[in-house]
Structure formats: structure tokens, C-alpha cells
Enzyme design. Structure first.
Site, PDB file in Angstrom:
ATOM      1  N   ARG A   8      50.350  36.196  42.029  1.00  0.00           N
ATOM      2  CA  ARG A   8      50.086  36.311  40.608  1.00  0.00           C
ATOM      3  C   ARG A   8      49.589  37.721  40.305  1.00  0.00           C
ATOM      4  NH1 ARG A   8      46.278  32.801  38.349  1.00  0.00           N
ATOM      5  NH2 ARG A   8      46.237  34.510  36.894  1.00  0.00           N
ATOM      6  N   LYS A  51      47.357  44.646  36.285  1.00  0.00           N
ATOM      7  CA  LYS A  51      47.962  43.448  35.413  1.00  0.00           C
ATOM      8  C   LYS A  51      47.170  43.284  34.252  1.00  0.00           C
ATOM      9  CE  LYS A  51      46.183  39.149  37.109  1.00  0.00           C
ATOM     10  NZ  LYS A  51      45.648  38.333  36.096  1.00  0.00           N
ATOM     11  N   ASN A  52      45.802  43.104  34.406  1.00  0.00           N
ATOM     12  CA  ASN A  52      45.097  42.841  33.115  1.00  0.00           C
ATOM     13  C   ASN A  52      45.156  43.609  32.090  1.00  0.00           C
ATOM     14  OD1 ASN A  52      44.776  40.201  34.539  1.00  0.00           O
ATOM     15  ND2 ASN A  52      42.806  40.759  34.945  1.00  0.00           N
ATOM     16  N   ASP A  99      35.798  39.405  39.065  1.00  0.00           N
ATOM     17  CA  ASP A  99      37.163  39.401  39.718  1.00  0.00           C
ATOM     18  C   ASP A  99      36.738  39.908  41.244  1.00  0.00           C
ATOM     19  OD1 ASP A  99      38.430  38.173  37.703  1.00  0.00           O
ATOM     20  OD2 ASP A  99      39.268  40.012  36.927  1.00  0.00           O
ATOM     21  N   CYS A 121      40.942  25.721  33.975  1.00  0.00           N
ATOM     22  CA  CYS A 121      41.593  26.254  35.210  1.00  0.00           C
ATOM     23  C   CYS A 121      40.409  26.056  36.462  1.00  0.00           C
ATOM     24  CB  CYS A 121      42.312  27.614  35.197  1.00  0.00           C
ATOM     25  SG  CYS A 121      41.057  28.914  35.416  1.00  0.00           S
ATOM     26  N   ARG A 161      36.968  27.585  30.529  1.00  0.00           N
ATOM     27  CA  ARG A 161      37.576  28.669  29.767  1.00  0.00           C
ATOM     28  C   ARG A 161      38.014  28.404  28.333  1.00  0.00           C
ATOM     29  NH1 ARG A 161      41.222  32.068  34.056  1.00  0.00           N
ATOM     30  NH2 ARG A 161      40.739  33.890  32.416  1.00  0.00           N
TER      31      ARG A 161
END
Ligand code: EPZ
Length: 421
Positions: free
Chosen positions: A400, A22-23, A307, A118, A123
Site C-alpha cells: 500500500r 503517498k501521503n 510512521d 484499523c 482513528r
């Protein structure tokens, strides 16, 4: 609202195929804005965040074709003429900010709603702005909007005070079309940066040093369309490695790049898991030794990934002895600790340090809530070994970032179902 019902499952056994990252896919899709040509991106994971990025590209005027049989997205950016991204889209995904550098380079302007904070931290985007200002852009930031404009981007030296992944990506993308050469010092070194640079170079950019702390970009006049396959997701890989260990299972993880998960391999081995780099993938066994405590400290790549902190913390609740977990990347990334404690983990958090007491207190199923993407995954992993039934709510966070999470876990023998409330 949908939720996952997870039951104590016994050892996970079998094979699992990792999806594209995803990233890596998100900035690569944003980078298609840099050209009027057609880009074909392969191995894109089907996820909510990817869907949001496709909506953003369409809203800018691109033609986007998604083929989920082949996990391919084709972007024809010839019609891009809009330079605004409204809050309606930005509020769905912070990574919307990735189009700022490409829009500046392509249209000379970008107006993007402020992403705001968030659940894992404030951030800010000051480093994105600092870098783009160094390239000559005028950036006006109000509480709710970032307005950027430039006549001609000019190559420059950019020193990042912190090796931010997103800032490195935004600046690198903008610099590909700047006049002259740009050097990014103290750049992020994550594999996703290397993948983005390799995509940009296929488009005709001249980037050297991606994957080190100094990236040099020689600006070119125009970029062209190309085709690129996204790298495997190292965080999904790590999550399934931990799933194998926490359930004391034996899992072969296919389509993984061992070099991208070195710190996770090292820490699993310290805990007593066995990790083998086999021809077809990484095999992780948690059924060979008694697993024991270890300490982890998150750092930018190649350090232990932030993560993976939450999924690893779930594992540490099940091993012998007390572990210390230090989070240095985000200031508020321990929300899952409270939820793990609802399952009986008794984790104590003090600032950026968490003490995880281990298996003295076995986990017992309870209703828990995903607090963010990786925190949610951690709760699912804990639910697999907690006695009885664990209900994980707010699973949109998890969806997500993990493609077919329920199906992949079920394929390994996990007792997990998705139900609509
Ligand atoms: C990327 O976020 C990832 N997201 C995150 O993954 C990941 O956790 C993070 O990198 C770190 O590895 C995507 O790639 C889409 P940063 P990013 O800029 O780019 C501070 C997931 O779960 N900072 O490297 O936003 C910031 O506050 C997500 O998949 C500034 O101070 O991360 C943080 O403390 C979550 N000013 C630190 O740097 C800035 O201008 C690292 O952030 C930018 C960042």
C-alpha cells in the site's frame, strides 16, 4: 496470498531513488474535486492506495488518466456530480475521507461510509467533523455513514484539539471555497500539509501559514486546474536510512529532502550512524561505529514521526543496550513488537511504552506477519539481519505504501524475493 522471503543479506550498499510521497499525493488527488479544470499531478507513486483514490475520483464522475511511464495522473473533474463514496471503496483505504471537504465545497453535500478503526488505533474522524461544522456544514454521523451538507460554507475559526493531519487537510480544502476567511489553530505542520497548500494555491486558493500551527485561508469563488509535482516520500526515505543502518551498510538516498527527516537523522546519529547531506542525496553509513541504544518518542511533526517508529524499533533490536520507545500519536501502534519478538527481539510492551533489549539476543529468521504498513516494513528490515530465512506474510499492507520495495532493496544487495503462496 503473496509473501516476501527475506534472507540475511550483509551490508546494503549503493544508491536508491525515493518515490513521490503517498501521503501527499492522496490529499492532492482528493483536492482535484475542488475544480472543474484539469489537474496534472507528477511524481505520483504507483501504489494500491493511489489506485483506490483514482477509483474514488472516477466513481464521483471525474475522468482520470494514469500514465505510469511518467508517474503522472491527470484528473478532469468537470463531470463530477456524485457525492457518495460507498463502503466498498472506503474499506480499502481510510484516506477516502479526504474527499469529504472537497465534495462539500464543490457539490454542497457528501455521503461517505464510516472508515471505522484499523490495526493501529480507533482513528475517529470527530476533528474533521468539528472543523467542517465550524464552517457551517451539517454533519450527521451514524455507525456506518457520515452525511454532510451545506448551503454555503462560511469561513470561521477552527481550533483542533490535536494537530490531526487528515482533519487539517480536509478543513483546509473545504475552506478554499468558503465565503470569507478561515483560521485553523493547532494545525498539523507536516510537509504533506505544505505540499497540499502549495497545490491549492497553484489552483488559485489563498492559503498562508501552512507548515506552522496557524493556517489562514481566504476563501475564493472558484479554483482552476494546474500542474504540480508531489514531494519525495519522507517515510520511504527514513525506511531506507534505517535499512542502511540496520545492515551496517553505506547507502546514498537520492530524491530526499533532509529537512523533512531531521528527527530520523538526529536519532540515527545518536545511535552512532553517520549521516551526510551530499550533493546527490543523503548518505547513511552504519559501518563506521558500533551502534548503541537510544530512546524515541513519537510526536506530531516536527517531532519523531509515528510512521518511523516501527522501522526504527527494528534497528534498536540490533544495537548495544536497551532502548525505550514511546508512541504518543496512535494508541495501538505496537503490533509489530510481537512479530519482532517472534524473530527473537524479546520486546516488552506496557501501554504506550516498549522496552527493546538490543543485540543481547541476535535475531533469527521465522515466519512473521505484517500487521500494518510500517510494521510490515520493519519486519522486512529485521529479516535482512536475522540469521537464516524470514517469511513475511500479509504483504499487501507493505505494498500500500512502498513502491518497488523488493526491487529497490535488491538493488542495494538485499536478498529478498516476492513469492505467491
Ligand atoms: C496521517 O493519518 C497519515 N495518513 C498516517 O500515515 C500517519 O501515521 C498520521 O497522519 C500521523 O502522522 C495519511 O496521510 C493518508 P491524524 P491521519 O489524523 O491523518 C487522532 C501511513 O502509514 N484523531 O494526524 O489519519 C487519531 O486517532 C499512515 O502512511 C482524532 O482523535 O492521522 C490519532 O491518534 C498510517 N480525531 C491522531 O489523532 C480525528 O478526527 C493522529 O491522527 C482525527 C485524528
Amino acid at each position: 496470498m503473496a509473501k516476501y522471503i527475506v534472507e540475511q543479506s550483509g551490508p546494503l550498499v549503493g544508491e536508491v531513488e525515493i518515490s513521490g510521497a503517498k501521503n501527499a499525493a492522496l490529499p492532492i488527488l482528493a483536492a482535484t474535486v475542488l475544480t472543474e479544470g484539469i489537474c496534472e499531478i507528477n511524481d505520483v507513486p504507483r501504489l494500491r492506495d493511489i489506485d483506490v483514490m483514482c477509483r474514488i475520483l472516477r466513481s464521483l464522475g471525474a475522468k482520470v488518466d494514469e500514465d505510469w511511464e511518467t508517474h503522472t495522473i491527470k484528473v478532469d473533474g468537470s463531470g463530477i456530480s456524485v457525492s457518495e463514496v460507498p463502503y466498498d471503496l472506503v474499506k480499502l483505504m481510510r484516506a477516502s475521507i479526504f474527499v469529504m471537504g472537497p465534495l462539500l465545497a464543490r457539490l454542497g453535500k457528501a455521503s461517505i461510509a464510516q472508515p471505522g478503526g484499523c490495526s493501529i488505533g480507533d482513528r475517529p474522524i470527530d476533528l474533521h467533523a468539528k472543523g467542517l461544522r465550524n464552517l457551517g456544514a451539517k454533519i450527521l454521523m451514524s455507525d456506518d455513514l457520515v452525511n454532510a451538507s451545506v448551503d454555503t460554507l462560511k469561513g470561521a475559526l477552527v481550533y483542533l484539539d490535536f494537530p490531526s493531519v487528515g482533519a487539517t487537510e480536509n478543513i483546509m480544502m473545504a475552506a478554499t471555497l468558503a465565503e470569507g476567511s478561515t483560521t485553523i489553530e493547532n494545525a498539523a505542520e507536516e510537509p504533506e500539509i505544505v505540499d497540499l497548500a502549495s497545490f491549492l494555491n497553484k489552483m488559485g486558493a489563498r492559503i498562508k501559514g501552512a507548515g506552522t500551527d496557524t493556517i489562514r485561508i481566504e476563501g475564493v469563488k472558484a479554483l482552476h486546474g494546474t500542474r504540480h509535482a508531489v514531494i519525495p516520500d519522507r517515510i520511504e526515505t527514513g525506511t531506507f536510512m534505517v535499512a542502511a543502518a540496520i545492515t551496517r551498510g553505506n547507502v546514498l538516498i537520492k530524491n530526499s529532502v533532509p529537512d523533512h527527516v531531521r528527527p530520523v537523522i538526529a536519532k540515527l546519529i545518536e545511535c552512532g550512524a553517520v549521516v551526510n547531506d551530499e550533493l546527490e542525496g543523503l548518505r547513511v553509513r552504519g559501518d563506521v561505529n558500533r551502534l548503541v541504544a537510544t530512546d524515541i518518542k513519537t510526536l506530531p511533526y516536527p517531532g519523531f514521526p509515528t510512521d518511523m517508529q516501527a522501522p526504527f524499533m527494528a534497528l534498536l533490536t540490533t544495537v548495544s543496550g536497551t532502548s525505550t520507545v514511546i508512541e504518543t500519536v496512535f494508541e495501538n501502534r505496537f503490533m509489530h513488537a510481537g512479530e519482532l519478538s517472534r524473530l527473537g527481539a524479546n520486546i516488552r510492551v506496557n501501554g504506550r511504552t516498549a522496552m527493546v533489549p538490543g543485540d543481547k539476543r541476535p535475531l533469527v529468521g521465522a515466519p512473521v506477519m505484517s500487521t500494518d504498513l510500517r510494521g510490515g516494513a520493519a519486519l522486512v528490515l529485521a529479516g535482512l539481519v536475522a540469521k537464516g530465512k524470514t517469511e513475511v506474510s500479509e504483504i499487501y499492507h507493505i505494498e500500500r505504501g512502498y513502491e518497488h520495495f523488493v526491487e529497490k532493496l535488491s538493488g542495494l544487495g538485499a536478498k529478498i524475493t516476492r513469492v505467491e503462496d
